[in-house]
Design a protein around this motif. Structure first.
Motif, PDB file in Angstrom:
ATOM      1  N   TYR A 107     -59.785 103.140  62.018  1.00  0.00           N
ATOM      2  CA  TYR A 107     -59.104 104.440  62.028  1.00  0.00           C
ATOM      3  C   TYR A 107     -57.693 104.258  61.503  1.00  0.00           C
ATOM      4  O   TYR A 107     -57.167 103.145  61.464  1.00  0.00           O
ATOM      5  N   GLY A 108     -57.112 105.360  61.069  1.00  0.00           N
ATOM      6  CA  GLY A 108     -55.773 105.301  60.497  1.00  0.00           C
ATOM      7  C   GLY A 108     -55.787 104.787  59.068  1.00  0.00           C
ATOM      8  O   GLY A 108     -56.821 104.742  58.406  1.00  0.00           O
ATOM      9  N   LYS A 109     -54.619 104.373  58.624  1.00  0.00           N
ATOM     10  CA  LYS A 109     -54.465 103.885  57.255  1.00  0.00           C
ATOM     11  C   LYS A 109     -53.524 102.682  57.273  1.00  0.00           C
ATOM     12  O   LYS A 109     -52.538 102.667  58.011  1.00  0.00           O
ATOM     13  N   VAL A 110     -53.861 101.669  56.482  1.00  0.00           N
ATOM     14  CA  VAL A 110     -53.002 100.488  56.387  1.00  0.00           C
ATOM     15  C   VAL A 110     -52.694 100.188  54.932  1.00  0.00           C
ATOM     16  O   VAL A 110     -53.486 100.488  54.028  1.00  0.00           O
ATOM     17  N   ASN A 111     -51.529  99.611  54.722  1.00  0.00           N
ATOM     18  CA  ASN A 111     -51.160  99.070  53.415  1.00  0.00           C
ATOM     19  C   ASN A 111     -51.323  97.560  53.495  1.00  0.00           C
ATOM     20  O   ASN A 111     -50.813  96.921  54.420  1.00  0.00           O
ATOM     21  N   ILE A 112     -52.068  97.000  52.561  1.00  0.00           N
ATOM     22  CA  ILE A 112     -52.307  95.554  52.539  1.00  0.00           C
ATOM     23  C   ILE A 112     -51.743  94.995  51.237  1.00  0.00           C
ATOM     24  O   ILE A 112     -52.086  95.451  50.148  1.00  0.00           O
ATOM     25  N   ARG A 113     -50.899  93.998  51.386  1.00  0.00           N
ATOM     26  CA  ARG A 113     -50.304  93.306  50.244  1.00  0.00           C
ATOM     27  C   ARG A 113     -50.766  91.859  50.294  1.00  0.00           C
ATOM     28  O   ARG A 113     -50.491  91.146  51.264  1.00  0.00           O
ATOM     29  N   SER A 114     -51.511  91.422  49.269  1.00  0.00           N
ATOM     30  CA  SER A 114     -52.157  90.112  49.301  1.00  0.00           C
ATOM     31  C   SER A 114     -51.617  89.197  48.212  1.00  0.00           C
ATOM     32  O   SER A 114     -51.318  89.632  47.096  1.00  0.00           O
ATOM     33  N   PHE A 115     -51.537  87.908  48.553  1.00  0.00           N
ATOM     34  CA  PHE A 115     -51.060  86.885  47.628  1.00  0.00           C
ATOM     35  C   PHE A 115     -52.053  85.731  47.569  1.00  0.00           C
ATOM     36  O   PHE A 115     -52.786  85.464  48.522  1.00  0.00           O
TER      37      PHE A 115
END
Length: 245
Positions: A107-115
């Motif tokens: 549920y909800g929303k996430v921002n994912i920043r991957s390296f």
């Protein structure tokens, strides 16, 4: 469980995770992993008897941890649980050494920043790149060259995010617009005694490169602003006996 009873989806996911990751060489079976990703894509918060907080504007106590974890199950091959992020909470940039992973927003929303971590710089390679300069010796012990693999927003309607030991292995996860929760499967589980400890990183601004989206990551202690508490898991019980049978 009665013979004619249908196992809950989370049990099917656990069974498939075992099939995927419990191999002698510790490597994921591609065909089994594809089925695991498919099953994980079907899971919803209601399947685990959890729900988003009713009032997004309500603020937790200042003593409440920004992130909590619901443990579901763990074997030698994998661990599975749910992370719950408060409004505005973030899990700092961290790694998963030698591990595969699957993340599915509930549920909800996430921002994912991957390296993707590449390698350590050669002696003197970083001289003059940073202002202020790094502490003496930091480039040898705590600095990594990396590539920004991806960044994006994910909701319960999005498919699972997949990480491997070499791709998307480092990521930062931030709740966007309110609280969020996601199912997290890691294989094998974290184990500092076996070289799988969690390390935290800070992105450093370096000289611009025209040929690739490259960044420098500095390994740092766990940020003081971050802590992770525990919550009881309210969903269907996952039987390790069924997993291993």
């Amino acid at each position: 469980m009665p013979r004619d009873a249908k196992p809950p989806l989370i049990q099917k996911i656990a069974d498939q995770a075992h099939t995927t990751f419990a191999s002698a060489d510790g490597k994921a079976r591609p065909d089994a992993q594809a089925e695991l990703v498919r099953l994980a894509g079907e899971i919803r918060a209601s399947d685990l008897r959890i729900a988003a907080p009713k009032t997004k504007s309500s603020k937790p106590s200042r003593h409440s941890p920004p992130v909590t974890y619901m443990h579901i199950c763990q074997t030698d091959a994998f661990s599975m649980g749910v992370f719950l992020l408060r409004r505005g909470a973030s899990i700092p940039l961290h790694d998963h050494p030698g591990m595969d992973g699957i993340l599915k927003v509930l549920y909800g929303k996430v921002n994912i920043r991957s390296f993707d971590k590449l390698d350590r710089p050669a002696d003197g390679e970083c001289d003059g790149l940073f202002d202020p300069p790094l502490a003496p010796g930091a480039h040898k012990d705590a600095l990594w060259r990396s590539t920004l693999r991806s960044t994006g927003e994910f909701s319960e309607e999005s498919g699972p995010c997949v990480l491997t030991p070499l791709q998307d292995n480092l990521h930062q996860i931030r709740a966007v617009g309110g609280p969020a929760a996601f199912l997290d499967i890691l294989a094998p589980p974290y184990d500092p005694g076996d070289g799988r400890d969690c390390h935290y990183f800070r992105v450093l601004e370096a000289a611009a490169r025209s040929d690739e989206a490259q960044a420098w990551l500095l390994e740092v202690p766990q940020p003081e602003s971050f802590s992770c508490g525990a919550e009881p898991y309210p969903g269907p019980e996952v039987s390790n006996k069924d997993i291993l049978s």
